[in-house]
Motif scaffolding. Structure first.
Motif, PDB file in Angstrom:
ATOM      1  N   HIS A  90       0.843  -1.195   0.000  1.00 13.92           N
ATOM      2  CA  HIS A  90       0.000   0.000   0.000  1.00 13.92           C
ATOM      3  C   HIS A  90       0.885   1.256   0.000  1.00 13.92           C
ATOM      4  O   HIS A  90       0.712   2.151  -0.834  1.00 13.92           O
ATOM      5  CB  HIS A  90      -0.912  -0.026   1.236  1.00 13.92           C
ATOM      6  N   GLU A  91       1.859   1.293   0.920  1.00 16.77           N
ATOM      7  CA  GLU A  91       2.743   2.461   1.015  1.00 16.77           C
ATOM      8  C   GLU A  91       3.631   2.583  -0.217  1.00 16.77           C
ATOM      9  O   GLU A  91       3.929   3.678  -0.679  1.00 16.77           O
ATOM     10  CB  GLU A  91       3.608   2.390   2.273  1.00 16.77           C
TER      11      GLU A  91
ATOM     12  N   HIS B 221       1.820   4.348  -3.051  1.00 22.22           N
ATOM     13  CA  HIS B 221       1.907   5.806  -2.900  1.00 22.22           C
ATOM     14  C   HIS B 221       3.274   6.294  -3.378  1.00 22.22           C
ATOM     15  O   HIS B 221       3.382   7.255  -4.143  1.00 22.22           O
ATOM     16  CB  HIS B 221       1.811   6.206  -1.418  1.00 22.22           C
TER      17      HIS B 221
ATOM     18  N   ASN C 209      -9.242   3.909   4.471  1.00 24.19           N
ATOM     19  CA  ASN C 209      -8.357   4.968   3.991  1.00 24.19           C
ATOM     20  C   ASN C 209      -9.046   5.933   3.049  1.00 24.19           C
ATOM     21  O   ASN C 209      -8.595   7.049   2.852  1.00 24.19           O
ATOM     22  CB  ASN C 209      -7.138   4.364   3.294  1.00 24.19           C
TER      23      ASN C 209
ATOM     24  N   ASP D 144      -5.787   8.851   3.458  1.00 26.92           N
ATOM     25  CA  ASP D 144      -5.676   9.095   2.022  1.00 26.92           C
ATOM     26  C   ASP D 144      -6.894   9.840   1.485  1.00 26.92           C
ATOM     27  O   ASP D 144      -6.774  10.744   0.663  1.00 26.92           O
ATOM     28  CB  ASP D 144      -5.500   7.773   1.283  1.00 26.92           C
TER      29      ASP D 144
HETATM   30 ZN   LIG Z   1      -2.358   5.206   2.220  1.00 28.61          ZN
END
Ligand SMILES: [Zn+2]
Length: 391
Positions: A74-75, A78, A167, A175
């Motif tokens: 997930h990170e 980004h 999120n 987010d």
């Molecule tokens: Zn995130």
């Protein structure tokens, strides 16, 4: 204090684990090993299944590792989008409530910011879909009601779907809040958009506290029963603080907009020669009423920095023997200097990343030393700006 350790590097980005991540790691192992699938609508956990304790904890350990990897992905999503926009990623840190990609210079371009923000939830959504499909395949191969591997795959899948949904809630600093700010920033200033998104985040945090003490929708989805959930108020505290911090940092950088390093630097009593003793240095500090200096050689070239903190560590007996050059922080190249016309926000940014807390200021043309900027100079200047500018 070192609160996180680096575990690996991916795409050149250091991946760090915060010590609080250990708690969540063990909490997952315990919960997964003991939660009984018969207790909830969606079968989660290995409790009550016919497994040896070794197998049970081995599978729970694997679940925690998979949890770690999907959070990391997930990170990473980004980060990779941000890198495509030319943003440098300082590190990815996983801690108690999730992950954080530390970025330098998050683009203040709404079109870029929302793309960076949405990449993480999209990754979690895709992972969730993939794992749930894998679960369905496993189910069709082995229709036994509770298959441990099936439960494992589905649990991580559900976790990723929840991560994506949670999120995407429009509450800063999640987010969804960043996406909201990017949308707001098209119609108002970045600062105002941040304030509004942070306010919505705080209201949302307040709502979580109430839900946690009365009816938790998440446990309702899982078990079909309305329950209290004391994790929610804890999460709310974290969200509230993060929203306030983002607001404060954005306000600080907005306050410094248009201000140059030249405006905040100090020009009097800013240098000491490298060959004087520490005793003489202390005398100079008292005379100049300062605790930081740039250290120069006989030709006036920058050699390093010395601060009261460095001096404090020197025993009294050695102060007549040791020279400034022995105790200074050596000059570290371009990260230590800024030209006078550089934005003051750049000085702040460097100080946030670098523990030194002091920078040398040089002429815009040439490299003559014209002053220094310290962390206290910057905070003093900010205080004055806040005092003089009505809200
Ligand atoms: Zn995130």
């Amino acid at each position: 204090m070192q609160t996180s350790i680096q575990v690996c590097k991916l795409f050149g980005i250091p991946v760090r684990l915060h010590f609080t991540f250990l708690f969540i790691f063990f909490a997952i192992i315990l919960a997964f090993a003991n939660w009984s699938p018969a207790d909830s609508r969606i079968p989660l956990g290995l409790g009550g299944l016919d497994l040896s304790p070794f197998m049970r904890y081995l599978l729970s350990f694997i679940a925690a590792i998979l949890f770690f990897f999907t959070l990391l992905l997930h990170e990473l999503a980004h980060s990779l989008v941000a890198m495509r926009f030319g943003t440098k990623i300082h590190s990815i840190t996983l801690f108690f409530f999730g992950g954080l990609a530390m970025m330098e210079d998050i683009p203040r371009n709404p079109a870029k910011e929302w793309r960076i923000a949405i990449a993480g939830p999209l990754m979690s959504l895709a992972l969730g879909g993939l794992l749930l499909s894998a679960y369905l395949v496993l189910r069709s191969l082995d229709p036994a009601i509770y298959h441990p591997i099936g439960i494992l795959v589905m649990t991580i899948g559900i976790f990723n779907l929840m991560l994506a949904v949670f999120n995407l809630l429009p509450a800063f600093p999640m987010d969804g809040g960043r996406i909201l700010r990017a949308l707001l920033a098209r119609r108002m200033s970045f600062l105002k958009a941040t304030r509004r998104a942070a306010l919505i985040g705080k209201i949302f945090a307040f709502g979580l506290v109430i839900m946690g003490f009365t009816r938790d929708p998440f446990s309702f989805i899982l078990t079909g029963r309305w329950e209290t959930n004391f994790w929610l108020p804890l999460l709310a505290i974290f969200l509230f603080m993060a929203a306030a911090e983002e607001e404060r940092a954005t306000a600080t950088f907005a306050t410094l907009e248009g201000i140059k390093v030249r405006n905040v630097m100090r020009t009097e009593g800013t240098t000491v020669p490298e060959n004087i003793t520490v005793t003489e240095l202390v005398k100079a500090m008292l005379a100049d009423k300062t605790t930081e200096y740039a250290v120069v050689d006989a030709n006036g070239n920058l050699r390093g920095f010395v601060t009261m903190d460095r001096v404090k560590k020197i025993p009294a007996l050695q102060r007549d023997v040791l020279r400034v050059s022995d105790v200074m922080l050596p000059y570290d190249g371009f990260v230590d200097v800024l030209p006078g016309d550089a934005p003051a926000s750049e000085a702040l940014k460097r100080m946030l990343h670098d523990k030194k807390g002091i920078l040398a200021v040089i002429e815009e043309t040439g490299d003559d030393l014209i002053g220094i900027v310290t962390r206290s100079d910057l905070s003093f200047y900010l205080e004055m700006l806040h005092g003089s500018a009505p809200e």
